[in-house]
Write an enzyme that holds these catalytic residues in place. Structure first.
Site, PDB file in Angstrom:
ATOM      1  N   CYS B  94      40.796  39.360  38.228  1.00 24.72           N
ATOM      2  CA  CYS B  94      39.649  38.857  38.975  1.00 24.72           C
ATOM      3  C   CYS B  94      39.149  37.528  38.391  1.00 24.72           C
ATOM      4  CB  CYS B  94      38.554  39.929  38.994  1.00 24.72           C
ATOM      5  SG  CYS B  94      37.452  39.779  40.402  1.00 24.72           S
ATOM      6  N   HIS B 198      41.284  45.867  40.557  1.00 25.43           N
ATOM      7  CA  HIS B 198      40.560  46.767  39.661  1.00 25.43           C
ATOM      8  C   HIS B 198      41.057  48.186  39.953  1.00 25.43           C
ATOM      9  CE1 HIS B 198      37.812  43.405  39.099  1.00 25.43           C
ATOM     10  NE2 HIS B 198      37.643  43.328  40.391  1.00 25.43           N
TER      11      HIS B 198
END
Lengths: 456, 251
Positions: B94, B198
């Site tokens: 991310c 994630h």
């Protein structure tokens, strides 16, 4: 007429449905129904502890001899608020639980006397966006009702920042004493929201709560109006002593039979809110002593002589505090975690990796189960913490589990069972356990808790 | 044998979405194999030293934290570059993935990144929506689909000649961006994986974890001159059951 009709459609208390209908029909309903509250009103917001604090505060008002209008069931979106108001009789005071992100849609109409801000923990990130947005939303809500006083947790820098953002009158509460808890690995705020430098703590209670100051600018924990001067955390409850700079009469010791360090903060919030709502310390103790949650929050049940504690936990901080309760159990015990990933829970469950399950790995007398829609993810998380969890579909399977029955036999009586579930996972667990508890006891002790299904 | 050293870079700032769990997973998978392992947490203000490191993990954080983290990373860019040039493995997720590129998103602002990878992250064009969903990828390093969860505003475009981490094969999810014809997530070079996933990523994707660990073992042998140790296989039945549950939902 419309209100009358809706009241009669809504047979069960507190659900979100009638409120949703009402909001679509009449956006002015909140302000119209506000007139049902004759005196002061307080709206409770924050990530953890809303339902418990709301119910306790309402009980304090009742203990003071006044009537209260309250959405007791934890259906806390704006529509839930409207439902409570629709069904309630006109009352002396209002105690209203509200979702953080709905507050700005409620305050302009409700114009509450107080907003009570408990804490801001990382919760359901994909639903709420990040913490900054929640803070701005709460600040906007307060700006839309300038006569509302903000009562806030000064030990939480994220709440203190909200207080900085608004011109409303503010009243702070916090603990001037250290609870000496083991620290968890992950905490939400480490940075000053004014100048983006690191915060330093004189002491931390848990998560980001504590006595902090910025290493660069003047941001620091505000002076406390309500001061928790002593805390005693016990296996079977919490005692706190409180004093206030606002009145010499606002001092006292409050004892609760609900355990957990977060209960210390809940009690301090209840005390602070109750004083503002013109209750006395004696009213608070009376309400707290009689408090018996039937809503799955620290709810106690007994099935075949087995003590069961059911609790809601929906984020790492909530889970970590629950694990502390399990850790404090001095006997062998069983514990089951239930995680769902519905919209109200957040589809993303990666936060289970921020829970310090490692803490129960050191106990070889704790039997662990994983349930809920994401039980496989939980089982993996627990495996990496050093805990081999059994998969279950329903909570009652624990009661029949061979390992648990063998532990009962070795222990000489039924070992306690802790059931910890997130938002949408809680109602079915509660329902199944309650029906067994009722069968076992053969009375209707628990039938008045008619709020299941709100979150389903 | 001297320990394999895993560096968790800025865990106090880049700590969103439980991504630190990846470090715990890598550590445990070495523990279970009896291979000594040390986790080095380089917090804000700590000495930034990667010469004694065999695997680097870089996560993402909230905007304010990420800004502070980016200042540290820019200051130590040469050390990160030297580490990557040495062939040692790095996993970036991310915000950590974005910052390795030429430009990335800090809040709503496009700002220069470390330019270690030929990757650009831009503001969403006409669509202001974040890309938030479960996602599954087909990758070169795993027989099973790689499953995870994305949640990002930035749209990332990888340079020509670079390979994505994986192709999106799920009904939901977008990966790098929502404009390219073939949806793909992340970037993968010989020793760097950047991704939006994630979940946490390595929990349900043990093959990805072992891919990184294998590279870490090779680097450790090179770095210390000690004999290389083979990675034995582990019982991944729990991990793969969790993987299959999600894969069935979304593919």
């Amino acid at each position: 007429m419309l209100t009358w009709g809706l009241q009669h459609v809504a047979h069960r208390p507190g659900g979100n449905l009638p409120g949703k209908v009402a909001m679509k029909i009449d956006p002015q309903l909140v302000s119209e129904l506000r007139d049902k509250i004759f005196g002061k009103s307080i709206v409770v917001v924050g990530t953890n502890g809303k339902t418990t604090v709301t119910n306790m505060l309402a009980d304090c008002v009742v203990a003071s001899g006044r009537s209260v209008l309250c959405n007791r069931t934890g259906a806390n979106l704006k529509s839930g608020i409207t439902s409570a108001l629709l069904q309630a009789k006109p009352s002396d005071c209002g105690v209203i639980e509200c979702d953080e992100l709905w507050l700005h849609r409620v305050t302009p109409d409700l114009k509450p006397t107080y907003v009570l801000l408990l804490n801001l923990f990382r919760d359901q990130l994909d639903r709420c966006g990040e913490i900054d947005r929640i803070q701005e939303s709460i600040a906007d809500a307060l700006k839309s009702s300038p006569d509302t006083t903000l009562v806030f947790n000064a030990d939480d820098p994220l709440c203190a920042h909200v207080a900085e953002l608004v011109d409303n009158r503010t009243i702070s509460f916090g603990f001037d004493t250290q609870m000496n808890l083991a620290q968890n690995l992950v905490s939400d705020a480490s940075i000053c929201e004014r100048c983006s430098h690191m915060l330093e703590y004189e002491y931390r209670q848990y998560a980001q709560l504590g006595n902090y100051h910025c290493t660069n600018c003047s941001f620091a924990r505000p002076a406390l109006d309500f001061i928790g001067t002593e805390v005693e955390l016990k296996d079977d409850g919490v005692d706190i002593s409180v004093a206030s700079t606002l009145s010499d009469e606002w001092t006292g010791k409050i004892s609760s039979e609900l355990a957990g360090s977060y209960m210390a903060y809940n009690l301090l919030a209840v005390f602070s809110g109750a004083m503002m709502m013109d209750c006395t310390p004696a009213d608070v103790q009376k309400a707290v002593s009689a408090f018996d949650p039937h809503n799955g929050r620290l709810q106690r049940l007994t099935i075949d002589n087995r003590d069961i504690l059911l609790n809601l936990a929906k984020n790492p901080t909530g889970f970590n505090q629950n694990l502390r309760i399990v850790e404090k159990c001095e006997t062998p015990c069983a514990v089951a975690f239930f995680i769902n990933d519905q919209v109200v829970d957040g589809h993303d469950i990666s936060w289970i990796w921020d829970i310090d399950f490692e803490e129960i790995a050191s106990r070889d007398d704790v039997i662990v189960f994983a349930g809920g829609r994401r039980k496989n993810d939980l089982q993996v998380r627990l495996k990496y913490a050093g805990v081999d969890a059994k998969l279950i579909d329903q909570a009652p399977e624990v009661l029949q589990d061979q390992g648990v029955l063998a532990a009962d036999e070795a222990f000489g009586k039924s070992i306690p069972f802790y059931a910890i579930a997130n938002y949408s996972a809680l109602p079915p667990v509660k329902q199944k356990l309650e029906s067994l508890a009722n069968k076992a006891v053969g009375n209707s002790d628990h039938t008045q808790s008619s709020n299941e299904g709100d979150a389903a | 044998m001297s320990p394999i050293v895993i560096a968790h870079v800025l865990p106090d700032l880049l700590n969103l979405y439980g991504d630190g769990g990846n470090v715990r997973i890598l550590q445990q998978r070495l523990n279970w194999r009896g291979i000594p392992v040390k986790v080095k947490r380089i917090r804000y203000g700590d000495p930034f030293e990667l010469d004694d490191v065999d695997l680097v993990f870089l996560g993402g954080g909230p905007d304010r934290e990420q800004k502070l983290a980016s200042e540290v990373l820019v200051e130590h860019k040469d050390k990160l570059e030297r580490y990557i040039d040495s062939g040692a493995p790095l996993l970036a997720i991310c915000g950590g993935y974005q910052i390795l590129g030429k430009t990335w998103l800090l809040g709503d602002e496009e700002v220069p990144g470390l330019s270690i990878l030929d990757v650009e992250t831009k503001r969403p064009g006409t669509s202001a929506d974040r890309l938030v969903d479960n996602v599954a990828l087909q990758t070169k390093i795993a027989d099973h689909p790689v499953v995870g969860y994305e949640n990002h505003a930035g749209r990332t475009y990888i340079g020509e000649g670079l390979e994505p981490f994986g192709r999106v094969i799920s009904k939901t999810g977008h990966g790098n961006n929502d404009t390219e014809q073939v949806l793909a997530d992340g970037v993968m070079t010989d020793n760097v994986i950047g991704t939006y996933l994630h979940g946490v990523l390595l929990a349900k994707n043990p093959e990805v974890a072992d891919h990184l660990l294998k590279q870490a073992m090779e680097h450790h042998a090179k770095r210390t001159g000690e004999a290389a140790v083979e990675l034995s296989s582990l019982d991944d039945s729990y991990e793969l059951a969790a993987n299959e549950f999600m894969a069935k939902q979304i593919i």
